[in-house]
Design an enzyme around this catalytic site. Sequence first.
Site, PDB file in Angstrom:
ATOM      1  N   LYS A 183     107.456  -1.239  -0.491  1.00  0.00           N
ATOM      2  CA  LYS A 183     107.655  -2.667  -0.257  1.00  0.00           C
ATOM      3  C   LYS A 183     106.267  -3.282  -0.137  1.00  0.00           C
ATOM      4  O   LYS A 183     105.561  -3.026   0.842  1.00  0.00           O
ATOM      5  CB  LYS A 183     108.449  -2.901   1.029  1.00  0.00           C
ATOM      6  CG  LYS A 183     109.863  -2.320   1.006  1.00  0.00           C
ATOM      7  CD  LYS A 183     110.530  -2.443   2.374  1.00  0.00           C
ATOM      8  CE  LYS A 183     111.966  -1.966   2.346  1.00  0.00           C
ATOM      9  NZ  LYS A 183     112.588  -1.978   3.695  1.00  0.00           N
ATOM     10  N   GLU A 232     122.458  -8.607   1.621  1.00  0.00           N
ATOM     11  CA  GLU A 232     122.039  -7.995   0.365  1.00  0.00           C
ATOM     12  C   GLU A 232     123.162  -7.935  -0.663  1.00  0.00           C
ATOM     13  O   GLU A 232     123.083  -7.183  -1.633  1.00  0.00           O
ATOM     14  CB  GLU A 232     121.460  -6.608   0.636  1.00  0.00           C
ATOM     15  CG  GLU A 232     120.220  -6.686   1.523  1.00  0.00           C
ATOM     16  CD  GLU A 232     119.583  -5.342   1.812  1.00  0.00           C
ATOM     17  OE1 GLU A 232     120.112  -4.313   1.342  1.00  0.00           O
ATOM     18  OE2 GLU A 232     118.553  -5.317   2.506  1.00  0.00           O
TER      19      GLU A 232
END
EC number: 4.2.1.11
Length: 432
Positions: free
Chosen positions: A340, A210
């Site tokens: 999400k 990330e």
Amino acid sequence: MGVNDFAIERVWGLQVLDSRGNPTVKAYVKLAGGSLGWGIAPSGASRGEREAVELRDGGGKWRGKGVSRAVSLLNTVVAPRLEGVDARRQAQIDRLLIELDGTPNKSRLGGNTTTALSIAVSRAAAAQARLELFQYLGGAGARRLPIPLLNVINGGVHAGNELDFQEFMIIPYGFESFTEAMRAAVETYGELKSLLKDRYGASAVNVGDEGGFAPPMRSAEEALKTLVDAVEKAGYQPGSEIALGIDAAASQLYSNGRYSVEGKSLSREELLSLYQRLVEQYPIVYLEDPFSEDDYEGFKAAVDALSTETIIVGDDLLVTNPQRVKEASALKAVTGLLVKVNQVGTLTEALEAIQAARDRGIVHIVSHRSGDTEDTFIADLAVATEALMIKTGAPARGERTSKYNRLLEIENILGYSAEYAGPELRGVMGRR
């Protein structure tokens, strides 16, 4: 009667790659009026047990991670059923996808298939309406930019170091605009890089999935202290301008009623004590998945002990599922929902989860996945739904910066009418 410009004329999909080099599904939707929408499904490394299933091919090709079967189903089973349907009827289309799948976890079509297609439909409709996606989804009143959560030190399954907690984040909330917040975050990230290189050597500034660094640290306290040092070195105030956050991803640490943290086997109570100590010592305002996804009692204890100072966020616990949100709220187990879309598999269900949270006074945070792509949909979703925060990695790697760049663009589009969500978090910090 004339042709409906919003009628779906063609649907198709193909296999593309995510940021880890794994195959994923990209869907296209073309409308009679000529507009084209697309969407790409992301993929997580740490996934909740109740998430929508990713449909993958298995076998030897692509190390078993191919999605040609998912693409084939999209092209042959789903596409014919959507032709002629008005793309503005998002809920109807998503319900049709759920019906075609016919399983509780989207294991027939695959959550990756339905996610990509659901996003593509919304993008096509927005384009045909000549609206920005955030305005199409959120209406004319959508003008608030979320606070960025920047995962700058990686641990857990996102890194190869000895840090057990998965993410350590900086949260630049004490600013007047999203642009100012990002400037502070980028400057802090740069100072962090210099600090880590000086303290641990050049290999410490290699980046993880990330975009955060994965230094050879061994304790949460070491990571948090380093973040405070970086904030101060960048010229900002820890706490009043830049706060901190942790994603413990504790399901990954849980076995047989105990949590394995920093070489110790901890009970629920002992782990909570660790969190309390860290919150007392550092300006932590965000704590995600502090306990296992089935440990409602642990989450409730965290809310009871820490919620006046810290948002207790459910990710694996809630998996963007409206019913799970309602259950957790009834137990007072969370104060924040991580959103999400691919966890639940359609935009409509994600919006229902957001509404369930909003109705119960639970804030929501829109999130990327560790295996993400250049798709910037979540940036528009965050603004459209007035998310308090957006979680989309460090200011590094194109699949992360693409979301930040889209938010900077949205702030520019909105001009003087743009608002920043930072002041809303000041109430939490004011109770410290």
